[in-house]
Design a protein around this motif. Sequence first.
Motif, PDB file in Angstrom:
ATOM      1  N   ASP A  58       8.612 -90.152 -11.918  1.00 18.83           N
ATOM      2  CA  ASP A  58       8.515 -88.819 -11.604  1.00 18.83           C
ATOM      3  C   ASP A  58       9.256 -88.403 -12.711  1.00 18.83           C
ATOM      4  OD1 ASP A  58      11.505 -90.064 -11.263  1.00 18.83           O
ATOM      5  OD2 ASP A  58      11.582 -88.378  -9.472  1.00 18.83           O
ATOM      6  N   ALA A  91       5.226 -89.284  -1.882  1.00 21.65           N
ATOM      7  CA  ALA A  91       4.249 -88.328  -2.701  1.00 21.65           C
ATOM      8  C   ALA A  91       2.723 -88.743  -2.645  1.00 21.65           C
ATOM      9  CB  ALA A  91       5.006 -88.389  -3.809  1.00 21.65           C
ATOM     10  N   LEU A 122       7.322 -83.750 -10.998  1.00 22.35           N
ATOM     11  CA  LEU A 122       7.646 -83.926 -10.492  1.00 22.35           C
ATOM     12  C   LEU A 122       8.863 -84.698 -10.284  1.00 22.35           C
ATOM     13  CD1 LEU A 122       4.620 -83.736  -8.794  1.00 22.35           C
ATOM     14  CD2 LEU A 122       5.562 -81.539  -7.238  1.00 22.35           C
ATOM     15  N   GLU A 133      13.332 -84.972  -4.817  1.00 23.69           N
ATOM     16  CA  GLU A 133      13.198 -83.133  -4.378  1.00 23.69           C
ATOM     17  C   GLU A 133      11.674 -82.298  -3.771  1.00 23.69           C
ATOM     18  OE1 GLU A 133      15.551 -80.394  -4.748  1.00 23.69           O
ATOM     19  OE2 GLU A 133      16.701 -81.976  -5.253  1.00 23.69           O
ATOM     20  N   ASN A 134      11.390 -82.793  -4.474  1.00 20.67           N
ATOM     21  CA  ASN A 134       9.508 -82.729  -3.456  1.00 20.67           C
ATOM     22  C   ASN A 134       9.331 -82.824  -2.443  1.00 20.67           C
ATOM     23  OD1 ASN A 134       7.044 -81.292  -4.746  1.00 20.67           O
ATOM     24  ND2 ASN A 134       5.710 -82.959  -4.133  1.00 20.67           N
ATOM     25  N   SER A 135       9.756 -84.155  -2.162  1.00 19.75           N
ATOM     26  CA  SER A 135      10.124 -84.781  -0.561  1.00 19.75           C
ATOM     27  C   SER A 135      10.466 -83.271   0.156  1.00 19.75           C
ATOM     28  CB  SER A 135      10.074 -86.007  -0.562  1.00 19.75           C
ATOM     29  OG  SER A 135       9.398 -86.578  -2.133  1.00 19.75           O
ATOM     30  N   ARG A 170       8.217 -80.814   0.636  1.00 20.04           N
ATOM     31  CA  ARG A 170       7.339 -81.465   1.253  1.00 20.04           C
ATOM     32  C   ARG A 170       7.346 -80.808   2.956  1.00 20.04           C
ATOM     33  NH1 ARG A 170       4.729 -85.409   2.269  1.00 20.04           N
ATOM     34  NH2 ARG A 170       6.750 -86.598   1.547  1.00 20.04           N
ATOM     35  N   ARG A 201       6.019 -77.903  -7.647  1.00 20.48           N
ATOM     36  CA  ARG A 201       6.642 -77.682  -6.210  1.00 20.48           C
ATOM     37  C   ARG A 201       4.702 -78.328  -5.735  1.00 20.48           C
ATOM     38  NH1 ARG A 201      11.231 -78.841  -7.056  1.00 20.48           N
ATOM     39  NH2 ARG A 201      12.733 -77.916  -6.017  1.00 20.48           N
ATOM     40  N   TYR A 202       4.694 -79.031  -5.521  1.00 19.79           N
ATOM     41  CA  TYR A 202       3.757 -79.244  -4.748  1.00 19.79           C
ATOM     42  C   TYR A 202       3.280 -79.620  -2.733  1.00 19.79           C
ATOM     43  CZ  TYR A 202      -1.346 -81.433  -4.380  1.00 19.79           C
ATOM     44  OH  TYR A 202      -2.752 -81.010  -3.494  1.00 19.79           O
ATOM     45  N   TYR A 203       2.345 -78.965  -2.562  1.00 18.84           N
ATOM     46  CA  TYR A 203       2.191 -80.047  -0.636  1.00 18.84           C
ATOM     47  C   TYR A 203       0.576 -79.915  -0.669  1.00 18.84           C
ATOM     48  CZ  TYR A 203       2.288 -79.197   4.494  1.00 18.84           C
ATOM     49  OH  TYR A 203       1.585 -79.721   5.474  1.00 18.84           O
ATOM     50  N   ASP A 241      16.817 -73.451  -6.623  1.00 20.80           N
ATOM     51  CA  ASP A 241      16.451 -75.150  -7.840  1.00 20.80           C
ATOM     52  C   ASP A 241      16.853 -74.941  -9.013  1.00 20.80           C
ATOM     53  OD1 ASP A 241      15.845 -77.819  -8.863  1.00 20.80           O
ATOM     54  OD2 ASP A 241      13.776 -77.338  -8.981  1.00 20.80           O
TER      55      ASP A 241
END
Length: 813
Positions: free
Chosen positions: A88, A372, A426, A430-432, A435, A493-495, A811
């Motif tokens: 990451d 991820a 990412l 943080e992204n988890s 999500r 950021r991604y979902y 963030d």
Amino acid sequence: MRFLVRTLESARDFGIGVARWTTRVPAVVVRGGQRRTLGVFLLLMAIVYFGALLWFGWLNGALLVNGKARWNAFQFADLRARAVAMYDSQGRYFGIVHPETENDHLGEFDRGDLAPFGASPDHKAVPVADAPPYFWRCVVYTEDRHRGELRNRYGVDVLHLARLPISSRGGSTLEMQLARSMWKMHSRNSNPMLRKFHELSEAPVLNHYLVNDSDTEGLERWFSQHIPLVQGGGDEQGSIYGVYAAGQFLFGKRAEELDAAEQLVLAAAVRRPIAWPADEEARAGILYDLIGVEKHMGRALLCASDKARLADGTRVIPDARVRKRTRERLAELRVPANVGQTNPDFLAILRDEGITAEVPLVAPMRLGKELAPNVQREVVAELTDLFAPVAQAEATKAAVPAKREPTRLTGTHPWRGKVREVDVTLDVAENSRFRAKARMAAIALGETLSATGRFRTGALPVQELSADGSLRLHEGDMPLVIAAADETGRIVRYYNSSSTTAYSGYGDTRQLIRGFGRGPYDRTNESRPVGSVAKLAAALLLAQGGETNPDKTVSNACMSGLSQRCAGSAVGATPARVTLRRAFGSSLNPAVVRALGEGTTIEQIVTLMDALGFYVPAQNRGTPVATNLALGRFAGRPRAVHWLAAAALSAAQGRTDLVMQPYFVERYWLIEPTAQGNYTFRQETPARTSLDVHEGISEGGAKFLRAVLSQPICDAEHGTLRRLTAWCAAGRKDVTLHIAKTGSVSSGPAGGSYDESDLWIAGGIEFSDGRSYSYVISLGAGSPRAAFAKDLGGGILSPLADILLQDLLEDQT
């Protein structure tokens, strides 16, 4: 009768005489008793020994009975087992790409005569250019000490085989162990005798192609990649293969970074892969077995001792000082707290998901899948687009492969065997967390909307109570994508609620090639209209054309095909003339079409939309271009809409640099073959796709963009995004600029009782601390038959935008 008896006696005497004569030489070395009997036994042993050498070394090694075909199969097995490690933005290893993500892991090779290979799922191993030296020397010392001697010339130790009836040791050479691992012939899924015969047949093939006299580099590399070292969750998919992934799990290091002691621990695990339990006391027992103590040496400490020598007399660790330091380091590694640790943030995330830590830690494929899942899919899609443009993929599709020729390198995953590691943009931890928040917000939104009767239940994620009383998550049947990128295009950021590459394009846009996998994105197959988010491009084009006055009025009289929200219409009536600020804020189509007709040209519209990756489906090509743009009949994937939002944000900020297309792959490590048949690694940064949208936009033009594109948010009465008025920059100290547009796509009669098949929000925000982000939120699959909403519009996704914007604001990394 007597004649017959004498004849039989003569024959007996002749046989005895021949036996005495033939055993005379070997009997010379025997002292005392039954010399001839023992001599016959020795002769038989010699015949077996040299016959075995003849078979394994010449017939099966040099002549290679069916050996070339088997070697081709081995090469294909090596190719399909190659995994891509993922890191990451913080440099943290979070597993390897899962075979499910690759979508073609079972391959396209005709191997009907290789049934054992198909009996078990693939293993995955990250390539290494060179085996860690002490790992290899320790493995040779403990597993195959007689390598290179006459008894073990072709990958089979004949004397070890002779000892099998009276020995508890398996007698498998390194080639035999490698064959067992690559063909998945493990004890729990194969007959031991059949497995041993299989190993004996395959080992000379590996020896012939991977060993050249004393040069064992090829064998070293393959062995260090494909041997199982850590035992996983009950199947091969859960185990860790190779020194790279095992080194990352146990020590947090790449294969090249392992010190001597760590290499010896992995070498000790070759005989019995480590089963890593959650209990710390149980871990101590495992480490004791692997490492040992001075009085009772395990394999690792034995290799670090002064007496550990190879067949040629050299020590496993030649330098005495290194041996001493290695023994000291092994003593440290016996403490379980120093081994098998992972990032605490990752552990917390996994526990929040209800996953016990030890299972995903041991299984690198599952680790990445849990941390991820959709990022993996997008990384694979992006690599496919980078390594195989559409034209190249079409040529591959048309070509007819030779029989038994592996085609993965030229197929739909052309990065196979070319990429070793990928750094993503990412912060996975943080992204988890994001999500999890986005999923809960989507569940709550789905429940609220379903209660209105204007939204189909199941389109968004839902939680259901299972029979055992636990809550079970069901992702929605409409892909929900939420993505945000910084000003450089890095997605932060991604979902994605779907198991598809919805952001990068999926379905028919990534066609099957040769019956397996998915190819690069082909926008000519894109049919998904983007709705009124295309008005971001309309505003941008007006600014490029010199428009600077957001309060300029234009007619909003009804036009054919544009009857929604126009002057004089029965529904949503508006004034006869409206300002451009109001036209964009309320998404008034007739006014926007007229403004485009006055301030832009067809060529300008087509050039911009083409550069951003949009496409006009055939059914819309008879409509005027300005109308297609205002109504959003241009088709595009979410990545294209996201890029459009980034371009609009950059222009509204008055920036003059190029606008990068949003991306996931920060950099990757290329595998570069050498002339000697080995390979090296080279770090590569992909060429970024960028666009210059600032030509012709003055300071007044930038102010125009800020005014008209912030209106959907800031207009509390008529704005299409008035649910987000709390994020209007005019009312906040922490927001400098916020622009956005909604979009909705009518399904027509194909939608049945629902009339909307796609909903969008796209925009950009700049915080007072200077950070800025573009974002896109997309719900839908681009299919009229999959309509899920009725008279709701993209503004209903505002709660999801609120979650995203709040997360970005907080963030500060």
